[in-house]
Design an enzyme around this catalytic site. Sequence first.
Site: not given
Length: 212
Positions: A95, A93, A120, A74, A160
């Site tokens: 999951h 990134h 925040y 990715e 994703h």
Amino acid sequence: MSAENKVREEIVRLSKSLFDRGFSVGSAGNISAAVEDGILMTPTNSCLGFLDPARISKLDRNGNHISGDRPSKEVFLHQAFYETRPQTGAVVHLHSTFATAVSCLSDTDPDDCIPPLTPYVVMRVGKVRLLPYVRPGDERMGEMIRELGGRHAAVLLANHGPVVAGRDIASTVYAAEELEETAKLLVLLRNAPTRLLSPENVAELKAVFGGY
């Protein structure tokens, strides 16, 4: 220790912290950080809990693999953030469970998928866009991020997971954690009467603390 080796060690330390606390499982997720002459990135199929700093991938600014293990598939989405947001020093990134859950909900607002529940999330993450699903590793990920023109520091990839860009590795990890915790609140409060921060509240936060 060189500046680059310090960044390598920081990637390992923070990646393990994310893994140990369940923000990443198995070989899911990838992290990158800018250095003077390129970008360091977690290798493909690596586990964030067991990284070797010497084997972290290194790429030049054009995305060419220079050294270390082969980078995450990715890489395109990471590179797109560096190209469109010049202040970017790191990209995370994950999951993570609740942010990924929000990315799967059919009624998630694609233009603002993490509403301002807390100050925040406004201060550390900003407005989050939902991007359409493409398979992991598809170069279209990078194209979709480029189309945002650098206006967003965080996105959710549909079905994703989240991607967050920030000024350095530590603040980017903290922003990814804040996004996940806000997504958790969003799921817990689903179908309950909910009070959001007002547009005036959001504007005040951006005026005082800046934006990403």
